[in-house]
Motif scaffolding. Structure first.
Motif, PDB file in Angstrom:
ATOM      1  N   LEU A 178      40.330  27.729  72.193  1.00 46.57           N
ATOM      2  CA  LEU A 178      41.327  27.694  71.126  1.00 46.57           C
ATOM      3  C   LEU A 178      41.287  28.974  70.301  1.00 46.57           C
ATOM      4  CD1 LEU A 178      43.444  26.021  69.587  1.00 46.57           C
ATOM      5  CD2 LEU A 178      41.585  25.026  68.251  1.00 46.57           C
ATOM      6  N   THR A 179      40.092  29.428  69.967  1.00 45.22           N
ATOM      7  CA  THR A 179      39.958  30.672  69.202  1.00 45.22           C
ATOM      8  C   THR A 179      40.508  31.855  69.983  1.00 45.22           C
ATOM      9  OG1 THR A 179      37.977  29.786  68.143  1.00 45.22           O
ATOM     10  CG2 THR A 179      38.306  32.155  68.025  1.00 45.22           C
ATOM     11  N   ALA A 180      40.180  31.922  71.270  1.00 38.95           N
ATOM     12  CA  ALA A 180      40.671  33.024  72.102  1.00 38.95           C
ATOM     13  C   ALA A 180      42.190  33.004  72.220  1.00 38.95           C
ATOM     14  CB  ALA A 180      40.036  32.941  73.487  1.00 38.95           C
ATOM     15  N   ALA A 222      40.605  33.099  60.411  1.00 38.79           N
ATOM     16  CA  ALA A 222      40.602  32.155  59.293  1.00 38.79           C
ATOM     17  C   ALA A 222      41.501  30.959  59.574  1.00 38.79           C
ATOM     18  CB  ALA A 222      41.046  32.856  58.010  1.00 38.79           C
ATOM     19  N   LEU A 223      42.681  31.230  60.159  1.00 37.19           N
ATOM     20  CA  LEU A 223      43.618  30.142  60.443  1.00 37.19           C
ATOM     21  C   LEU A 223      43.067  29.185  61.498  1.00 37.19           C
ATOM     22  CD1 LEU A 223      47.061  32.027  60.430  1.00 37.19           C
ATOM     23  CD2 LEU A 223      46.165  30.447  58.714  1.00 37.19           C
ATOM     24  N   VAL A 224      42.482  29.730  62.567  1.00 32.50           N
ATOM     25  CA  VAL A 224      41.972  28.854  63.613  1.00 32.50           C
ATOM     26  C   VAL A 224      40.760  28.075  63.118  1.00 32.50           C
ATOM     27  CG1 VAL A 224      40.391  30.519  64.699  1.00 32.50           C
ATOM     28  CG2 VAL A 224      41.439  28.727  66.074  1.00 32.50           C
ATOM     29  N   ALA A 225      39.939  28.703  62.277  1.00 30.68           N
ATOM     30  CA  ALA A 225      38.792  27.982  61.715  1.00 30.68           C
ATOM     31  C   ALA A 225      39.252  26.840  60.827  1.00 30.68           C
ATOM     32  CB  ALA A 225      37.912  28.949  60.928  1.00 30.68           C
ATOM     33  N   MET A 226      40.278  27.102  59.992  1.00 31.82           N
ATOM     34  CA  MET A 226      40.804  26.056  59.123  1.00 31.82           C
ATOM     35  C   MET A 226      41.413  24.925  59.937  1.00 31.82           C
ATOM     36  SD  MET A 226      41.087  25.161  55.979  1.00 31.82           S
ATOM     37  CE  MET A 226      40.756  26.737  55.159  1.00 31.82           C
ATOM     38  N   ALA A 227      42.151  25.258  61.004  1.00 31.99           N
ATOM     39  CA  ALA A 227      42.771  24.235  61.846  1.00 31.99           C
ATOM     40  C   ALA A 227      41.712  23.371  62.539  1.00 31.99           C
ATOM     41  CB  ALA A 227      43.678  24.895  62.877  1.00 31.99           C
ATOM     42  N   ILE A 228      40.665  24.025  63.028  1.00 25.18           N
ATOM     43  CA  ILE A 228      39.595  23.276  63.707  1.00 25.18           C
ATOM     44  C   ILE A 228      38.890  22.349  62.727  1.00 25.18           C
ATOM     45  CG2 ILE A 228      37.344  23.504  64.813  1.00 25.18           C
ATOM     46  CD1 ILE A 228      38.391  26.012  66.202  1.00 25.18           C
ATOM     47  N   ILE A 229      38.579  22.859  61.524  1.00 26.01           N
ATOM     48  CA  ILE A 229      37.862  22.053  60.534  1.00 26.01           C
ATOM     49  C   ILE A 229      38.677  20.834  60.116  1.00 26.01           C
ATOM     50  CG2 ILE A 229      37.008  22.032  58.161  1.00 26.01           C
ATOM     51  CD1 ILE A 229      36.141  24.948  58.586  1.00 26.01           C
ATOM     52  N   ILE A 230      39.984  21.031  59.862  1.00 27.00           N
ATOM     53  CA  ILE A 230      40.812  19.946  59.352  1.00 27.00           C
ATOM     54  C   ILE A 230      41.214  18.974  60.456  1.00 27.00           C
ATOM     55  CG2 ILE A 230      43.038  19.386  58.297  1.00 27.00           C
ATOM     56  CD1 ILE A 230      42.839  21.997  56.722  1.00 27.00           C
ATOM     57  N   PHE A 231      41.784  19.533  61.554  1.00 29.57           N
ATOM     58  CA  PHE A 231      42.393  18.670  62.575  1.00 29.57           C
ATOM     59  C   PHE A 231      41.448  18.271  63.708  1.00 29.57           C
ATOM     60  CE2 PHE A 231      45.887  21.251  60.785  1.00 29.57           C
ATOM     61  CZ  PHE A 231      46.646  20.228  60.247  1.00 29.57           C
ATOM     62  N   ALA A 232      40.360  19.026  63.893  1.00 26.37           N
ATOM     63  CA  ALA A 232      39.489  18.730  65.028  1.00 26.37           C
ATOM     64  C   ALA A 232      38.084  18.298  64.608  1.00 26.37           C
ATOM     65  CB  ALA A 232      39.388  19.955  65.946  1.00 26.37           C
ATOM     66  N   GLU A 233      37.774  18.354  63.323  1.00 27.78           N
ATOM     67  CA  GLU A 233      36.430  17.971  62.880  1.00 27.78           C
ATOM     68  C   GLU A 233      36.467  16.870  61.814  1.00 27.78           C
ATOM     69  OE1 GLU A 233      33.489  18.794  64.002  1.00 27.78           O
ATOM     70  OE2 GLU A 233      34.211  20.183  65.531  1.00 27.78           O
ATOM     71  N   ILE A 234      36.903  17.242  60.602  1.00 32.47           N
ATOM     72  CA  ILE A 234      36.797  16.304  59.479  1.00 32.47           C
ATOM     73  C   ILE A 234      37.650  15.055  59.689  1.00 32.47           C
ATOM     74  CG2 ILE A 234      37.219  15.994  57.026  1.00 32.47           C
ATOM     75  CD1 ILE A 234      36.500  18.897  56.592  1.00 32.47           C
ATOM     76  N   THR A 235      38.945  15.245  59.960  1.00 34.78           N
ATOM     77  CA  THR A 235      39.843  14.089  60.109  1.00 34.78           C
ATOM     78  C   THR A 235      39.417  13.160  61.246  1.00 34.78           C
ATOM     79  OG1 THR A 235      41.681  15.375  59.192  1.00 34.78           O
ATOM     80  CG2 THR A 235      42.232  13.360  60.427  1.00 34.78           C
ATOM     81  N   PRO A 236      39.174  13.671  62.459  1.00 41.07           N
ATOM     82  CA  PRO A 236      38.741  12.760  63.537  1.00 41.07           C
ATOM     83  C   PRO A 236      37.426  12.053  63.233  1.00 41.07           C
ATOM     84  CG  PRO A 236      39.436  14.865  64.441  1.00 41.07           C
ATOM     85  CD  PRO A 236      39.346  15.042  62.962  1.00 41.07           C
ATOM     86  N   LYS A 237      36.489  12.753  62.602  1.00 38.60           N
ATOM     87  CA  LYS A 237      35.199  12.125  62.332  1.00 38.60           C
ATOM     88  C   LYS A 237      35.308  11.038  61.272  1.00 38.60           C
ATOM     89  CE  LYS A 237      32.228  15.800  64.002  1.00 38.60           C
ATOM     90  NZ  LYS A 237      31.152  16.766  63.755  1.00 38.60           N
TER      91      LYS A 237
END
Length: 425
Positions: free
Chosen positions: A74-76, A98-113
């Motif tokens: 995803l980052t690449a 910064a954008l990909v890190a924010m997207a991963i944190i919100i949509f792929a880490e915090i919310t799913p967990k």
């Protein structure tokens, strides 16, 4: 690649990364005891999840490998899209990172967990449909990674914990907490019995016995008419029988057999003595649960508690122990004050000084200390360090009380005052 293809790929990778995150959280948060129950009922999803949890190292390795590979891709992809659209310079790369890190944190880490932690059971069962084949197909790569990890663990001097060693049983306190928190699943009465079962481990026969001063017993040295009067008015099924002194117990009398003797001629002490059965003595300090087992093994229902000198301290019955588990259920003798222990309209109650502290706490909803003296008389003497006169007042554990009557070395009557609501705060 066209822009729409990039965007679809980015969304797909975010969803896959979120799947690995929600799977990891739900798998680790699921209730294994409930899963075992569901598996015993034949639920295939529960069996599948348990199978995955029994190989936690492979499960976590597969999830983490998949999650990190997807996040790297995803980052690449975002970086390539940013360079294609805005050029290759430091600012573009910094913003894209910064954008990909924010997207991963919100949509792929915090919310799913958060979602996985709130609904672990159904999510874990659904995720297991995908994770089970992933673990099988990714097994070679997992073996390589686990081998490297095991070597690293050995290098730093740690020992890898096996699955069998990682199965932690619940302690008594943890099980107690689980029962207390299961208010919607277990009826209140059942929950109370289970909690009482834990409490009984800390009790001894001294905590539930009838004190010596309150034991109803038959003295063979009394005259025949006194014996007859006592037998005809006796409320209990069995009576301890002594000669002259309560410490000189000679047997236990079945009152029903004694009543049969009254209809015959020649009722006397010898006739009573012939019907006595051997008394059963219990050492003071015997754990309550142990005594319950002794009653069962020896086919006994009543025991006389004796101290180290063989003197009678009290009397304990099978019913006393059972009542500690299930609550009051037996019929008490007339005049037994414990049957009428309730606050009067003015918030006071007059009790006998020999009343057990545990009974007062349970029936009146107070919190007098139980780690010392076992009767109210003993608690007052222990607190005042002296035998007080009547009309002396004292406050113990927010419970005001007034001594109304003393007799010899014993406090006979005490008035308790209901503690105010503010006293507990």
């Amino acid at each position: 690649m066209p822009l729409w293809t990039h965007l679809i790929a980015i969304i797909a990778l975010l969803l896959i990364s979120g799947f690995f995150s929600i799977s990891e959280t739900s798998m680790m948060a699921v209730n294994r005891y409930r899963l075992r129950h569901l598996a015993q009922q034949g639920k295939s999803g529960a069996k599948r999840v348990l199978s995955l949890l029994n190989q936690t190292d492979r499960l976590l390795a597969t999830i983490l490998l998949g999650n990190n590979l997807v996040n790297a891709a995803l980052t690449a992809l975002v970086t390539a899209l940013a360079i294609q659209s805005f050029g290759n310079n430091d600012t573009v790369l910094a913003i894209a990172t910064a954008l990909v890190a924010m997207a991963i944190i919100i949509f792929a880490e915090i919310t799913p967990k958060i979602i996985g932690a709130s609904r672990p059971e159904p999510i874990a069962m659904a995720a297991s449909l995908v994770l089970a084949p992933l673990i099988r197909f990714g097994y070679p790569l997992v073996i390589v990674v686990n081998t490297l990890v095991s070597g690293l663990i050995r290098m730093i001097g740690l020992r890898k914990v096996t699955q069998a060693g990682n199965q932690q049983a619940m302690s008594t306190q943890e099980l107690r907490t689980a029962i207390l928190e299961s208010t919607r699943l277990i009826p209140a009465k059942h929950r109370s019995i289970m909690l009482n079962l834990f409490d009984i481990e800390d009790l001894t026969v001294d905590d539930v016995m009838v004190p010596r001063s309150r034991i109803e017993a038959l003295d063979l040295e009394s005259d025949a008419q006194t014996l007859i009067d006592q037998l005809t008015t006796c409320f209990h099924n069995k009576l301890p029988v002594f000669e002259g002194d309560i410490h000189n117990i000679v047997g236990i009398l079945h009152v029903r057999k004694a009543m049969g003797l009254l209809s015959r001629e020649g009722f006397n002490r010898d006739a009573i003595r012939e019907t006595l059965i051997e008394p059963y003595f219990v050492p003071s300090g015997t754990p309550l649960f142990t005594q319950l087992q002794y009653f069962q093994e020896n086919k006994q229902r009543i025991g006389l508690v004796v101290d180290e000198y063989g003197e009678i301290e009290g009397l304990v019955t099978l019913e006393d122990i059972i009542e500690e588990l299930v609550g009051e259920f037996t019929t008490n003798a007339p005049g037994d004050q414990s049957t009428g222990l309730h606050w009067d309209a003015d918030g006071t109650i007059v009790v006998d000084g020999t009343s057990p502290v545990r009974d007062l706490n349970r029936r009146l909803g107070i919190q007098l200390p139980t780690d010392g003296a076992r009767t109210l008389n003993g608690l007052l003497l222990e607190t005042l360090q002296d035998l007080p006169d009547a009309h002396v007042s004292v406050k113990i554990s927010d419970v005001p009380m007034e001594i109304l009557q003393t007799q010899g070395r014993v406090i006979r009557r005490v008035r308790l005052i209901r503690p105010s609501a503010e006293a507990g705060h």
